[in-house]
Design a protein around this motif. Structure first.
Motif, mmCIF file in Angstrom:
data_model
loop_
_atom_site.group_PDB
_atom_site.id
_atom_site.type_symbol
_atom_site.label_atom_id
_atom_site.label_comp_id
_atom_site.label_asym_id
_atom_site.label_seq_id
_atom_site.Cartn_x
_atom_site.Cartn_y
_atom_site.Cartn_z
ATOM 1 N N ILE A 172 -6.242 -0.462 13.550
ATOM 2 C CA ILE A 172 -6.545 -1.375 14.193
ATOM 3 C C ILE A 172 -7.091 -1.229 15.777
ATOM 4 O O ILE A 172 -8.310 -1.660 16.129
ATOM 5 C CB ILE A 172 -5.693 -2.286 14.486
ATOM 6 N N THR A 173 -6.615 -0.094 16.520
ATOM 7 C CA THR A 173 -7.411 0.666 17.099
ATOM 8 C C THR A 173 -9.005 1.450 17.151
ATOM 9 O O THR A 173 -10.032 1.113 18.177
ATOM 10 C CB THR A 173 -6.868 1.715 18.361
ATOM 11 N N ALA A 231 -4.886 4.822 5.763
ATOM 12 C CA ALA A 231 -6.087 3.681 6.270
ATOM 13 C C ALA A 231 -7.091 3.303 5.579
ATOM 14 O O ALA A 231 -7.618 1.870 5.810
ATOM 15 C CB ALA A 231 -6.795 4.595 7.282
ATOM 16 N N VAL A 232 -7.683 4.320 4.782
ATOM 17 C CA VAL A 232 -9.051 3.950 3.693
ATOM 18 C C VAL A 232 -8.062 2.473 3.381
ATOM 19 O O VAL A 232 -8.994 1.480 3.165
ATOM 20 C CB VAL A 232 -9.622 4.642 3.113
ATOM 21 N N ILE A 257 0.867 -1.235 0.079
ATOM 22 C CA ILE A 257 0.238 0.180 0.052
ATOM 23 C C ILE A 257 0.754 1.213 -0.019
ATOM 24 O O ILE A 257 0.737 2.030 -0.981
ATOM 25 C CB ILE A 257 -0.920 -0.318 1.441
ATOM 26 N N THR A 258 2.182 1.677 0.852
ATOM 27 C CA THR A 258 2.707 2.477 1.198
ATOM 28 C C THR A 258 3.770 1.835 1.807
ATOM 29 O O THR A 258 3.366 1.524 2.748
ATOM 30 C CB THR A 258 2.265 3.152 1.710
ATOM 31 N N GLU A 297 2.284 3.006 11.426
ATOM 32 C CA GLU A 297 1.788 3.996 12.469
ATOM 33 C C GLU A 297 -0.123 3.639 12.252
ATOM 34 O O GLU A 297 -0.598 3.768 12.852
ATOM 35 C CB GLU A 297 2.171 5.215 12.187
ATOM 36 N N ILE A 298 0.056 4.066 10.410
ATOM 37 C CA ILE A 298 -1.758 4.353 10.728
ATOM 38 C C ILE A 298 -2.420 3.455 10.283
ATOM 39 O O ILE A 298 -3.629 3.121 11.057
ATOM 40 C CB ILE A 298 -1.535 4.648 8.766
ATOM 41 N N TYR A 299 -1.711 1.803 10.276
ATOM 42 C CA TYR A 299 -2.389 0.728 10.225
ATOM 43 C C TYR A 299 -2.042 0.352 12.737
ATOM 44 O O TYR A 299 -3.606 -0.283 12.134
ATOM 45 C CB TYR A 299 -1.230 -0.576 9.389
#
Length: 101
Positions: A59-60, A86-87, A45-46, A53-55
């Motif tokens: 999840i949170t 995130a999307v 994805i990136t 961090e976004i992942y």
């Protein structure tokens, strides 16, 4: 400064209870799907550490939504607030991807 062991234990107990509620909640399968993504899938994805961090934040957000039985529209809004990465990660999970169709 020594750690307050009682405060630490209390925090762990609270976190364990929150995790239990999340895995018993509405978005249990979505959480399991996110946790099942490999580092390789996320890197597609990136690349880099920002995606991790976004992942983690994603999840949170899904865990909190599950524990609180948040409506799907609200969950979608919270994911969108995390940004494009995130999307894109969420869309890897079929039930989360359905929120964006």
């Amino acid at each position: 400064m020594p750690m307050d062991i009682d405060a630490y234990r209390k925090k762990l107990k609270e976190r364990a209870e929150a995790n239990r509620r999340a895995f018993e909640g509405e978005y249990r399968e979505e959480i399991e799907g996110l946790l099942g993504l490999s580092r390789e899938e996320i890197d597609r994805i990136t690349p880099g550490t920002a995606d991790l961090e976004i992942y983690d934040q994603l999840i949170t957000v899904v865990k909190e939504a599950s524990a609180a039985n948040i409506a799907q529209a609200e969950l979608k809004d919270r994911i969108v607030e995390l940004g494009d990465v995130a999307v894109k990660i969420a869309k890897r999970i079929p039930k989360l991807a359905a929120l964006f169709t």
